[in-house]
Design a protein around this motif. Structure first.
Motif, PDB file in Angstrom:
ATOM      1  N   THR A  99       0.863  -1.182   0.000  1.00 32.17           N
ATOM      2  CA  THR A  99       0.000   0.000   0.000  1.00 32.17           C
ATOM      3  C   THR A  99       0.897   1.228   0.000  1.00 32.17           C
ATOM      4  OG1 THR A  99      -0.152   0.369   2.399  1.00 32.17           O
ATOM      5  CG2 THR A  99      -1.651  -1.269   1.436  1.00 32.17           C
ATOM      6  N   GLU A 100       0.374   2.346  -0.473  1.00 34.40           N
ATOM      7  CA  GLU A 100       1.174   3.568  -0.527  1.00 34.40           C
ATOM      8  C   GLU A 100       1.333   4.215   0.843  1.00 34.40           C
ATOM      9  OE1 GLU A 100      -1.377   7.131  -2.033  1.00 34.40           O
ATOM     10  OE2 GLU A 100      -2.019   5.355  -3.156  1.00 34.40           O
ATOM     11  N   ARG A 101       0.636   3.706   1.849  1.00 33.78           N
ATOM     12  CA  ARG A 101       0.734   4.282   3.194  1.00 33.78           C
ATOM     13  C   ARG A 101       1.987   3.832   3.931  1.00 33.78           C
ATOM     14  NH1 ARG A 101      -4.469   2.542   2.754  1.00 33.78           N
ATOM     15  NH2 ARG A 101      -4.048   0.715   4.061  1.00 33.78           N
ATOM     16  N   GLU A 102       2.544   2.689   3.529  1.00 32.55           N
ATOM     17  CA  GLU A 102       3.709   2.143   4.211  1.00 32.55           C
ATOM     18  C   GLU A 102       4.984   2.426   3.420  1.00 32.55           C
ATOM     19  OE1 GLU A 102       3.766   0.748   7.195  1.00 32.55           O
ATOM     20  OE2 GLU A 102       1.611   1.081   7.394  1.00 32.55           O
ATOM     21  N   PRO A 103       6.108   2.655   4.110  1.00 33.05           N
ATOM     22  CA  PRO A 103       7.369   2.930   3.404  1.00 33.05           C
ATOM     23  C   PRO A 103       7.936   1.684   2.735  1.00 33.05           C
ATOM     24  CG  PRO A 103       7.746   2.829   5.762  1.00 33.05           C
ATOM     25  CD  PRO A 103       6.253   2.762   5.571  1.00 33.05           C
ATOM     26  N   SER A 104       8.764   1.903   1.733  1.00 33.54           N
ATOM     27  CA  SER A 104       9.405   0.824   0.980  1.00 33.54           C
ATOM     28  C   SER A 104      10.917   1.004   1.021  1.00 33.54           C
ATOM     29  CB  SER A 104       8.935   0.844  -0.483  1.00 33.54           C
ATOM     30  OG  SER A 104       7.533   0.683  -0.575  1.00 33.54           O
ATOM     31  N   GLY A 105      11.632  -0.028   1.449  1.00 36.46           N
ATOM     32  CA  GLY A 105      13.085   0.048   1.500  1.00 36.46           C
ATOM     33  C   GLY A 105      13.697  -0.007   0.107  1.00 36.46           C
ATOM     34  N   VAL A 108      21.621   2.457   0.794  1.00 40.69           N
ATOM     35  CA  VAL A 108      20.426   1.784   1.296  1.00 40.69           C
ATOM     36  C   VAL A 108      19.612   2.803   2.073  1.00 40.69           C
ATOM     37  CG1 VAL A 108      21.576   0.944   3.406  1.00 40.69           C
ATOM     38  CG2 VAL A 108      19.513  -0.205   2.558  1.00 40.69           C
ATOM     39  N   ALA A 109      18.298   2.760   1.888  1.00 44.79           N
ATOM     40  CA  ALA A 109      17.398   3.700   2.551  1.00 44.79           C
ATOM     41  C   ALA A 109      16.111   2.975   2.914  1.00 44.79           C
ATOM     42  CB  ALA A 109      17.101   4.891   1.644  1.00 44.79           C
ATOM     43  N   ALA A 110      15.422   3.490   3.915  1.00 51.17           N
ATOM     44  CA  ALA A 110      14.214   2.833   4.416  1.00 51.17           C
ATOM     45  C   ALA A 110      12.935   3.330   3.752  1.00 51.17           C
ATOM     46  CB  ALA A 110      14.114   3.009   5.930  1.00 51.17           C
ATOM     47  N   SER A 111      13.054   4.203   2.751  1.00 50.31           N
ATOM     48  CA  SER A 111      11.873   4.680   2.030  1.00 50.31           C
ATOM     49  C   SER A 111      12.305   5.289   0.706  1.00 50.31           C
ATOM     50  CB  SER A 111      11.111   5.724   2.853  1.00 50.31           C
ATOM     51  OG  SER A 111      11.897   6.888   3.039  1.00 50.31           O
ATOM     52  N   ALA A 171      12.179   0.455  10.156  1.00 50.14           N
ATOM     53  CA  ALA A 171      13.077   1.050   9.164  1.00 50.14           C
ATOM     54  C   ALA A 171      14.275   0.149   8.902  1.00 50.14           C
ATOM     55  CB  ALA A 171      13.536   2.427   9.638  1.00 50.14           C
ATOM     56  N   PHE A 172      14.817  -0.444   9.965  1.00 50.29           N
ATOM     57  CA  PHE A 172      15.943  -1.364   9.779  1.00 50.29           C
ATOM     58  C   PHE A 172      15.500  -2.581   8.976  1.00 50.29           C
ATOM     59  CE2 PHE A 172      18.479  -5.045  10.794  1.00 50.29           C
ATOM     60  CZ  PHE A 172      19.775  -4.573  10.670  1.00 50.29           C
ATOM     61  N   GLU A 173      14.354  -3.140   9.333  1.00 49.53           N
ATOM     62  CA  GLU A 173      13.858  -4.336   8.650  1.00 49.53           C
ATOM     63  C   GLU A 173      13.612  -4.065   7.165  1.00 49.53           C
ATOM     64  OE1 GLU A 173       9.669  -6.497   8.742  1.00 49.53           O
ATOM     65  OE2 GLU A 173      10.715  -6.714  10.662  1.00 49.53           O
ATOM     66  N   ASP A 174      13.021  -2.917   6.843  1.00 48.32           N
ATOM     67  CA  ASP A 174      12.768  -2.573   5.443  1.00 48.32           C
ATOM     68  C   ASP A 174      14.078  -2.411   4.672  1.00 48.32           C
ATOM     69  OD1 ASP A 174      10.057  -2.625   5.895  1.00 48.32           O
ATOM     70  OD2 ASP A 174       9.846  -0.452   6.080  1.00 48.32           O
ATOM     71  N   SER A 175      15.068  -1.809   5.315  1.00 48.23           N
ATOM     72  CA  SER A 175      16.376  -1.651   4.671  1.00 48.23           C
ATOM     73  C   SER A 175      17.032  -3.010   4.445  1.00 48.23           C
ATOM     74  CB  SER A 175      17.281  -0.768   5.537  1.00 48.23           C
ATOM     75  OG  SER A 175      16.757   0.538   5.664  1.00 48.23           O
TER      76      SER A 175
END
Length: 264
Positions: free
Chosen positions: A12-18, A34-37, A225-229
């Motif tokens: 969904t567009e509400r959640e960030p993407s790593g 590497v970035a969390a969004s 944020a760490f997990e997404d990265s």
């Protein structure tokens, strides 16, 4: 110079993407960024101001590729995305979902069932956006610049030579270790993260330096944020395996999920 962009895309567009970018100049794969969004990946190139709490946003394929290509000095070769992708609109489970679930279901790494609403239109727009700038979806024998679908759970099983899915999702720690006190659960989670980082760092230089493990006192959004990265780097690693010829595609002419082969 070869390069891969890995994206842990939210459904969904509400959640960030790593987002993770790796490159190989002939001396082996190295982590470039590497970035969390999406915002953090794009913004760093402009201002260098860190984002403390990452937000979701619609992906802009053109902007992402322009920034990534600028960081490595040449056009990105391959984009590896953790999101259901298909040549046609997704309405339910695909052949690729069923094949992965058949191969990895007993190891607790079946795929989630996609639908017309999740990821729905977001998946279509992402695929079309990359296709329009020269990255068509590859379901077999990738040639030239391509977009591929990846899935971290089976990839990590192969990376770690594990018997079953690794317990590395922060939102599921009470299910992983129900008999353990909450604080100890976080310690166990961070231990698993540390193992994954070490395995990735052995294949992509700079991962351990870039992914500093959070403490057990970190806030929930910092853990996320760490997990997404971390997931984004896993996606990029799978893309590197595809480029190195050490990954296989599972699916049909409509969709395929790429998974590294054991020992990659």
């Amino acid at each position: 110079m070869r390069s891969v962009l890995g994206i842990d895309a939210a459904w969904t567009e509400r959640e960030p993407s790593g987002v993770a970018l790796i490159a190989d100049d002939g001396s082996g794969w190295q982590l470039v960024e590497v970035a969390a969004s999406y915002s953090a990946f794009l913004q760093r190139d402009l201002s260098g101001v860190p984002i403390l709490r990452h937000r979701g946003s619609m992906p802009d394929a053109t902007a992402i590729i322009e920034v990534a290509s600028g960081k490595v000095g040449t056009p990105v070769d391959l984009v590896a995305i953790d999101m259901p992708l298909s040549m046609t609109p997704i309405t339910g489970r695909r052949a690729s979902d069923n094949m992965i679930s058949s191969l990895y279901g007993a190891r607790h790494a079946s795929t989630h069932t996609p639908s017309v609403t999740r990821p729905g239109k977001l998946s279509d727009e992402l695929r079309i956006g990359f296709n329009d700038i020269g990255y068509p979806l590859a379901v077999e024998h990738p040639a030239g610049r391509v977009l591929i679908e990846v899935y971290p759970h089976p990839a990590l099983i192969e990376l770690a030579d594990a018997e079953r899915r690794l317990p590395y999702k922060a939102s599921k720690i009470s299910k992983y270790w129900p008999e353990v006190a909450p604080g100890a659960r976080l310690e166990k989670l961070i231990e698993v993260w540390s193992q994954i980082v070490d395995l990735l760092d052995a294949r992509i230089r700079g991962v351990a330096a870039a992914l500093t493990l959070p403490s057990v006192t970190a806030r929930r959004y910092e853990m996320k944020a760490f997990e997404d990265s971390l997931d984004a780097v896993v996606c990029a690693w799978v893309g590197a395996c595809v480029m190195d010829g050490t990954a296989s595609a599972y699916g049909d002419e409509e969709s395929a999920i790429w998974v590294p082969r054991r020992g990659a």
